[in-house]
Structures are given as C-alpha cells and as structure tokens.
Design a protein around this motif. Structure first.
Motif, mmCIF file in Angstrom:
data_model
loop_
_atom_site.group_PDB
_atom_site.id
_atom_site.type_symbol
_atom_site.label_atom_id
_atom_site.label_comp_id
_atom_site.label_asym_id
_atom_site.label_seq_id
_atom_site.Cartn_x
_atom_site.Cartn_y
_atom_site.Cartn_z
ATOM 1 N N GLY A 13 0.832 -1.203 0.000
ATOM 2 C CA GLY A 13 0.000 0.000 0.000
ATOM 3 C C GLY A 13 0.864 1.249 0.000
ATOM 4 N N ASP A 14 0.410 2.255 0.705
ATOM 5 C CA ASP A 14 1.127 3.535 0.775
ATOM 6 C C ASP A 14 2.115 3.591 1.931
ATOM 7 O OD1 ASP A 14 -0.141 4.531 -1.464
ATOM 8 O OD2 ASP A 14 -1.757 5.464 -0.320
ATOM 9 N N PHE A 15 2.352 2.459 2.583
ATOM 10 C CA PHE A 15 3.303 2.397 3.687
ATOM 11 C C PHE A 15 4.190 1.176 3.513
ATOM 12 C CE2 PHE A 15 -0.059 4.915 5.520
ATOM 13 C CZ PHE A 15 0.619 5.866 6.280
ATOM 14 N N VAL A 16 5.412 1.294 4.000
ATOM 15 C CA VAL A 16 6.291 0.148 4.163
ATOM 16 C C VAL A 16 6.326 -0.115 5.657
ATOM 17 C CG1 VAL A 16 8.683 -0.657 4.019
ATOM 18 C CG2 VAL A 16 7.674 0.578 2.098
ATOM 19 N N ARG A 17 6.079 -1.375 6.043
ATOM 20 C CA ARG A 17 6.046 -1.756 7.445
ATOM 21 C C ARG A 17 7.167 -2.747 7.728
ATOM 22 N NH1 ARG A 17 1.700 -0.353 10.193
ATOM 23 N NH2 ARG A 17 -0.026 0.611 9.072
ATOM 24 N N VAL A 18 7.940 -2.456 8.774
ATOM 25 C CA VAL A 18 9.083 -3.285 9.140
ATOM 26 C C VAL A 18 8.864 -3.857 10.533
ATOM 27 C CG1 VAL A 18 11.565 -3.275 9.636
ATOM 28 C CG2 VAL A 18 10.675 -1.986 7.682
ATOM 29 N N LYS A 19 9.057 -5.158 10.649
ATOM 30 C CA LYS A 19 8.996 -5.852 11.933
ATOM 31 C C LYS A 19 10.431 -5.988 12.444
ATOM 32 C CE LYS A 19 5.857 -8.251 13.959
ATOM 33 N NZ LYS A 19 4.837 -7.687 14.817
ATOM 34 N N ILE A 20 10.666 -5.518 13.645
ATOM 35 C CA ILE A 20 12.011 -5.521 14.225
ATOM 36 C C ILE A 20 12.211 -6.764 15.095
ATOM 37 C CG2 ILE A 20 13.507 -4.352 15.876
ATOM 38 C CD1 ILE A 20 12.397 -1.732 14.887
ATOM 39 N N LEU A 21 13.326 -7.446 14.884
ATOM 40 C CA LEU A 21 13.676 -8.606 15.698
ATOM 41 C C LEU A 21 14.898 -8.335 16.564
ATOM 42 C CD1 LEU A 21 13.150 -11.388 13.016
ATOM 43 C CD2 LEU A 21 11.519 -10.509 14.688
ATOM 44 N N ASN A 22 15.622 -7.258 16.252
ATOM 45 C CA ASN A 22 16.802 -6.862 17.010
ATOM 46 C C ASN A 22 16.696 -5.355 17.238
ATOM 47 O OD1 ASN A 22 19.360 -5.850 17.719
ATOM 48 N ND2 ASN A 22 20.400 -7.528 16.709
ATOM 49 N N GLY A 23 16.520 -4.952 18.476
ATOM 50 C CA GLY A 23 16.276 -3.553 18.812
ATOM 51 C C GLY A 23 17.350 -2.576 18.373
ATOM 52 N N LYS A 24 18.532 -3.067 18.056
ATOM 53 C CA LYS A 24 19.622 -2.175 17.671
ATOM 54 C C LYS A 24 19.333 -1.422 16.371
ATOM 55 C CE LYS A 24 23.151 -4.878 19.991
ATOM 56 N NZ LYS A 24 24.369 -5.683 19.845
ATOM 57 N N ILE A 25 18.420 -1.911 15.554
ATOM 58 C CA ILE A 25 18.149 -1.274 14.271
ATOM 59 C C ILE A 25 17.125 -0.134 14.382
ATOM 60 C CG2 ILE A 25 16.289 -2.794 13.504
ATOM 61 C CD1 ILE A 25 17.724 -2.789 10.730
ATOM 62 N N LYS A 26 16.475 0.000 15.523
ATOM 63 C CA LYS A 26 15.439 1.021 15.692
ATOM 64 C C LYS A 26 15.943 2.425 15.358
ATOM 65 C CE LYS A 26 12.700 -1.283 19.197
ATOM 66 N NZ LYS A 26 12.224 -1.245 20.585
ATOM 67 N N LYS A 27 17.106 2.794 15.888
ATOM 68 C CA LYS A 27 17.639 4.142 15.641
ATOM 69 C C LYS A 27 17.867 4.399 14.166
ATOM 70 C CE LYS A 27 19.820 5.104 20.057
ATOM 71 N NZ LYS A 27 21.055 5.432 20.753
ATOM 72 N N GLU A 28 18.368 3.375 13.437
ATOM 73 C CA GLU A 28 18.593 3.531 11.998
ATOM 74 C C GLU A 28 17.270 3.757 11.265
ATOM 75 O OE1 GLU A 28 21.714 1.021 9.963
ATOM 76 O OE2 GLU A 28 21.443 -0.093 11.842
ATOM 77 N N LEU A 29 16.243 3.002 11.638
ATOM 78 C CA LEU A 29 14.937 3.166 11.001
ATOM 79 C C LEU A 29 14.364 4.556 11.275
ATOM 80 C CD1 LEU A 29 13.305 -0.314 11.689
ATOM 81 C CD2 LEU A 29 14.112 0.566 9.496
ATOM 82 N N ILE A 30 14.442 4.977 12.512
ATOM 83 C CA ILE A 30 13.925 6.298 12.886
ATOM 84 C C ILE A 30 14.684 7.394 12.142
ATOM 85 C CG2 ILE A 30 13.741 7.928 14.813
ATOM 86 C CD1 ILE A 30 13.119 5.397 16.572
ATOM 87 N N SER A 31 15.983 7.215 11.949
ATOM 88 C CA SER A 31 16.788 8.238 11.276
ATOM 89 C C SER A 31 16.393 8.437 9.813
ATOM 90 C CB SER A 31 18.281 7.911 11.379
ATOM 91 O OG SER A 31 18.629 6.860 10.491
ATOM 92 N N ILE A 32 15.744 7.446 9.202
ATOM 93 C CA ILE A 32 15.314 7.630 7.809
ATOM 94 C C ILE A 32 13.812 7.899 7.701
ATOM 95 C CG2 ILE A 32 17.247 6.357 6.823
ATOM 96 C CD1 ILE A 32 15.343 4.002 6.320
ATOM 97 N N GLY A 33 13.152 8.099 8.852
ATOM 98 C CA GLY A 33 11.761 8.543 8.824
ATOM 99 C C GLY A 33 10.717 7.545 9.295
ATOM 100 N N PHE A 34 11.121 6.365 9.736
ATOM 101 C CA PHE A 34 10.150 5.389 10.240
ATOM 102 C C PHE A 34 9.624 5.826 11.597
ATOM 103 C CE2 PHE A 34 11.920 2.688 7.024
ATOM 104 C CZ PHE A 34 10.929 1.755 6.735
#
Length: 109
Positions: A13-34
C-alpha cells in the motif's frame, strides 16, 4: 544461523512496514523517517510513490533488512516489480516461514 535484524512485513500500500527482531536497528529506522506503529508492533513509513518506495527499499537492503516472501503481493514481489521498472537494481535477501518461529533465508537471483 543468520541473525535477522528486521524484515519488511508489508509494502503493498502507501506504507512500508518493518517488523524488528533486534532492537539495535530502531535508531537507523527512525533516522530515515520510520515511526513506531504501536498497534501492530511494527515501524512504518509513508511511501506515496514507487520512487519513494524504491528509495526506502534500497536503504533497508543496505541496512541488511530482509524482505518477506509469501502469499499475495509480498514485499519481495514488490522489490522485484520496482527492480523490473528500473527503480532499483541488485540483489536482496528474502525471508519466508515454514512454521511459526521457523524460517529460511535466501538471496534472490
């Protein structure tokens, strides 16, 4: 065993949804707008065009995020569609499940 950080759960749809399995990637996702979608336990970003979706897919692939493979218009099929349209290039990694908690990882051809 591969250490799966995260995977694209939906992208049809109009969103990309990512399921996180390792919390270390959260900051990277947030930095690109997630942003966190608390209701689904996923991170999402708006992708109003194929060009924006391709840009996000490219960034996710570079972050070693996998693309789910399965039924219907799954993220790995969307990746292939965008690549066929010339908006992406290169290989990506797919994740699919054989049973709850059991998955296998493949790289596309």
């Amino acid at each position: 065993m591969n250490a799966v950080k995260a995977y694209v759960a939906r992208s049809d749809g109009d969103f990309v949804r990512v399921k996180i399995l390792n919390g270390k990637i959260k900051k990277e996702l947030i930095s690109i707008g997630f942003v966190n979608d608390i209701d689904l336990g996923e991170y999402k970003i708006a992708t109003p065009s194929d060009e924006k979706k391709a840009e996000i897919f490219n960034r996710l692939r570079d972050m070693d995020v996998y693309f789910s493979y399965g039924r219907e218009w799954c993220p790995s099929e969307v990746f292939e569609h965008l690549r066929d349209a010339g908006l992406l290039s290169g290989k990506f990694t797919m994740i699919s499940w054989t049973a709850p908690g059991e998955f296998f990882i493949t790289t596309d051809k």
